[in-house]
Design an enzyme around this catalytic site. Sequence first.
Site, PDB file in Angstrom:
ATOM      1  N   GLU A 145       0.844  -1.197   0.000  1.00  0.00           N
ATOM      2  CA  GLU A 145       0.000   0.000   0.000  1.00  0.00           C
ATOM      3  C   GLU A 145       0.879   1.247   0.000  1.00  0.00           C
ATOM      4  OE1 GLU A 145      -3.376   0.405  -0.329  1.00  0.00           O
ATOM      5  OE2 GLU A 145      -2.593   2.423  -0.524  1.00  0.00           O
ATOM      6  N   LEU A 147      -0.666   4.550   0.208  1.00  0.00           N
ATOM      7  CA  LEU A 147      -1.452   5.729   0.583  1.00  0.00           C
ATOM      8  C   LEU A 147      -0.703   6.597   1.592  1.00  0.00           C
ATOM      9  CD1 LEU A 147      -2.643   5.264   3.675  1.00  0.00           C
ATOM     10  CD2 LEU A 147      -4.210   3.752   2.510  1.00  0.00           C
ATOM     11  N   PHE A 245       8.584  16.379  -2.073  1.00  0.00           N
ATOM     12  CA  PHE A 245       9.478  15.926  -0.990  1.00  0.00           C
ATOM     13  C   PHE A 245      10.790  16.706  -0.961  1.00  0.00           C
ATOM     14  CE2 PHE A 245       6.273  12.878  -0.613  1.00  0.00           C
ATOM     15  CZ  PHE A 245       6.370  12.357   0.659  1.00  0.00           C
ATOM     16  N   GLY A 249      12.430  21.008   6.694  1.00  0.00           N
ATOM     17  CA  GLY A 249      11.679  21.144   7.941  1.00  0.00           C
ATOM     18  C   GLY A 249      12.401  20.464   9.081  1.00  0.00           C
ATOM     19  N   CYS A 256       5.355   5.128   9.091  1.00  0.00           N
ATOM     20  CA  CYS A 256       5.963   4.370   7.984  1.00  0.00           C
ATOM     21  C   CYS A 256       7.443   4.671   7.759  1.00  0.00           C
ATOM     22  CB  CYS A 256       5.189   4.629   6.698  1.00  0.00           C
ATOM     23  SG  CYS A 256       3.556   3.870   6.751  1.00  0.00           S
ATOM     24  N   LYS A 259      10.162   3.461  10.431  1.00  0.00           N
ATOM     25  CA  LYS A 259      10.284   2.005  10.582  1.00  0.00           C
ATOM     26  C   LYS A 259      10.670   1.335   9.259  1.00  0.00           C
ATOM     27  CE  LYS A 259       5.610   0.178   9.824  1.00  0.00           C
ATOM     28  NZ  LYS A 259       5.866  -0.523   8.577  1.00  0.00           N
ATOM     29  N   LYS A 316       1.854  14.862  10.821  1.00  0.00           N
ATOM     30  CA  LYS A 316       1.562  15.681   9.644  1.00  0.00           C
ATOM     31  C   LYS A 316       0.146  16.206   9.786  1.00  0.00           C
ATOM     32  CE  LYS A 316       0.837  13.436   5.709  1.00  0.00           C
ATOM     33  NZ  LYS A 316       0.817  12.445   4.633  1.00  0.00           N
TER      34      LYS A 316
HETATM   35  N1  LIG Z   1      -0.389   4.064   7.904  1.00  0.00           N
HETATM   36  C1  LIG Z   1       0.085   4.269   6.685  1.00  0.00           C
HETATM   37  O1  LIG Z   1       0.117   5.400   6.198  1.00  0.00           O
HETATM   38  C2  LIG Z   1       0.558   3.128   5.842  1.00  0.00           C
HETATM   39  C3  LIG Z   1       0.771   3.339   4.470  1.00  0.00           C
HETATM   40  C4  LIG Z   1       1.223   2.274   3.697  1.00  0.00           C
HETATM   41  C5  LIG Z   1       1.487   1.042   4.282  1.00  0.00           C
HETATM   42  N2  LIG Z   1       1.292   0.869   5.628  1.00  0.00           N
HETATM   43  C6  LIG Z   1       1.556  -0.446   6.204  1.00  0.00           C
HETATM   44  O2  LIG Z   1       0.310  -1.102   6.389  1.00  0.00           O
HETATM   45  C7  LIG Z   1       0.332  -1.886   7.592  1.00  0.00           C
HETATM   46  C8  LIG Z   1      -0.773  -1.430   8.522  1.00  0.00           C
HETATM   47  O3  LIG Z   1      -0.507  -0.109   8.912  1.00  0.00           O
HETATM   48  P1  LIG Z   1      -1.577   0.769   9.715  1.00  0.00           P
HETATM   49  O4  LIG Z   1      -1.006   2.121   9.843  1.00  0.00           O
HETATM   50  O5  LIG Z   1      -2.912   0.583   9.099  1.00  0.00           O
HETATM   51  O6  LIG Z   1      -1.526   0.004  11.134  1.00  0.00           O
HETATM   52  P2  LIG Z   1      -2.518   0.195  12.356  1.00  0.00           P
HETATM   53  O7  LIG Z   1      -1.744  -0.091  13.574  1.00  0.00           O
HETATM   54  O8  LIG Z   1      -3.245   1.503  12.234  1.00  0.00           O
HETATM   55  O9  LIG Z   1      -3.606  -0.963  12.131  1.00  0.00           O
HETATM   56  C9  LIG Z   1      -3.333  -2.322  12.234  1.00  0.00           C
HETATM   57  C10 LIG Z   1      -4.588  -3.017  12.729  1.00  0.00           C
HETATM   58  O10 LIG Z   1      -4.393  -4.426  12.660  1.00  0.00           O
HETATM   59  C11 LIG Z   1      -5.042  -4.985  13.782  1.00  0.00           C
HETATM   60  N3  LIG Z   1      -4.564  -6.348  13.994  1.00  0.00           N
HETATM   61  C12 LIG Z   1      -3.399  -6.785  14.536  1.00  0.00           C
HETATM   62  N4  LIG Z   1      -3.340  -8.122  14.512  1.00  0.00           N
HETATM   63  C13 LIG Z   1      -4.487  -8.562  13.919  1.00  0.00           C
HETATM   64  C14 LIG Z   1      -5.009  -9.834  13.587  1.00  0.00           C
HETATM   65  N5  LIG Z   1      -4.353 -10.948  13.874  1.00  0.00           N
HETATM   66  N6  LIG Z   1      -6.213  -9.894  12.982  1.00  0.00           N
HETATM   67  C15 LIG Z   1      -6.892  -8.772  12.705  1.00  0.00           C
HETATM   68  N7  LIG Z   1      -6.454  -7.539  13.001  1.00  0.00           N
HETATM   69  C16 LIG Z   1      -5.265  -7.433  13.603  1.00  0.00           C
HETATM   70  C17 LIG Z   1      -4.742  -4.010  14.907  1.00  0.00           C
HETATM   71  O11 LIG Z   1      -5.630  -4.198  15.989  1.00  0.00           O
HETATM   72  C18 LIG Z   1      -4.920  -2.683  14.176  1.00  0.00           C
HETATM   73  O12 LIG Z   1      -6.254  -2.225  14.260  1.00  0.00           O
HETATM   74  C19 LIG Z   1       1.738  -1.724   8.169  1.00  0.00           C
HETATM   75  O13 LIG Z   1       2.537  -2.771   7.718  1.00  0.00           O
HETATM   76  C20 LIG Z   1       2.192  -0.403   7.575  1.00  0.00           C
HETATM   77  O14 LIG Z   1       3.593  -0.346   7.466  1.00  0.00           O
HETATM   78  C21 LIG Z   1       0.824   1.883   6.417  1.00  0.00           C
END
Ligand SMILES: NC(=O)c1ccc[n+]([C@@H]2O[C@H](COP(=O)([O-])OP(=O)(O)OC[C@H]3O[C@@H](n4cnc5c(N)ncnc54)[C@H](O)[C@@H]3O)[C@@H](O)[C@H]2O)c1
Length: 437
Positions: A145, A147, A245, A249, A256, A259, A316
Amino acid sequence: MSAEREPIGVIGVGWVGLVTAACFAELGHRVVARDIVAEKVEALSRGETTIHEPGLGELVRRNAERLTFTTEMDELLDVARILFVCVDTPPTRSGDADLSRVRSVIEELREDGDHVLAMKSTVPAGTGEAIRRDMPQLAYVSCPEFLKEGSAVEDFMQPDRVVIGADPGDESAGDAVAAIYEPLGGEIVRTDVASAEMIKLASNAFLATKISFVNEIANVCEEVGADVGEVARGMGLDQRIGPSFLRAGIGYGGSCFPKDVSALKMLAGNTGYHFQLLNAVIEVNELQKRRVVQKLRGHLGSLAGRRVVLLGLAFKPQTDDMREASSLVLAARLQGEGAEVVAYDPVATEVARDQLPGVEFYDSAMGALDGADAAVLVTEWPEFAELDWVAAVGRMARPLIVDGRNFLDPETLRAAGFEYEGIGRAGQGAPSTAAAD
Ligand SMILES: NC(=O)c1ccc[n+]([C@@H]2O[C@H](COP(=O)([O-])OP(=O)(O)OC[C@H]3O[C@@H](n4cnc5c(N)ncnc54)[C@H](O)[C@@H]3O)[C@@H](O)[C@H]2O)c1
């Protein structure tokens, strides 16, 4: 929208999962979304959105008929063939990606041979191959993803590209996932699983590198009397560089970049390759957050007993996400210098409260500025551009502002009576003698 579209399962309903679930429902899919946190599922089932993301609440409510939330994996498996895994992959203490949530999902599917698992969580290259080796009956597709929080719905609906990685044997699973994304119209990049996993990590590491690069340029600009905004404008017009980018700042944060940069560095290190560039990217970012403290000291001398306002706390604007926010480091450093730290953020205060011990929170920027010795703009919320800065001068004990995002207009602020300092902006003092030679 057609009601005949393929039903979809989403596992993990955080930022990525909720946006994925709501957007696919908007496209006409029946979506069953599962999370292990019961309160989250209950709130979402009542139509309450659990995160602040523009347009998301409306999307969830509008598609309530097609969108179900549950804690039960079986409810997904009964309805959907394609399962998008969106669980979190936070850093471990060693800086690697923690795959324990991914593994627990995989364990639940151990006996399963009927579903396609589309991995949206960001995982190190090699993860998909390891999962396939362990569970050869599972159809596995990497679908990272891209986004951005703050514009997540828009980014999901109008992607620059969609990356779909599938290895030989899973091509039809890759076709099925690609078909779901086709209505969005973005270019679909079909590739193998390891390359898809690397595209995600490399993209984030590259963007982080661009930010650290322009921040170092800004620091040099301060030494030589140049303006980083002008430099970035001139650089960005080169099509090989591009304008995005290149905004100097106080460093990147969020869930993201920190990590993922660390995970890529560790991934390389675990193979025996030393990714030197990323060490510098990380270090520059850490030091950049602290430069604000030096700037304040330059104006105020000792910060002990000084009242310093943080304007914005979220990593942000347009989000209440506090993960790895620069405000966390800044508040702690200022408190370490003996300053009294007060803060205002339009939406992130409730999330921030527990993470910022000793900080006093206000429900308006003007309230926070009352009697302050300095303000630091940490998050570029639009309302700060529209603040009545003339009135603010009268409220502050000393009208000093460090604009950590180069967001405000220096002329307006100086005309209002502020001592204004940005990051690498011109007119902030004489160039050093070394540069004048
Ligand atoms: N936040 C971003 O902007 C973004 C963008 C691109 C990619 N990602 C990637 O996407 C992934 C998710 O990121 P996020 O920010 O949405 O994380 P988040 O912490 O907001 O959400 C993760 C969710 O997964 C749930 N969860 C954990 N174990 C579970 C299971 N066994 N079954 C069902 N649900 C479970 C948690 O309770 C939580 O609600 C990460 O790997 C992140 O690196 C995030």
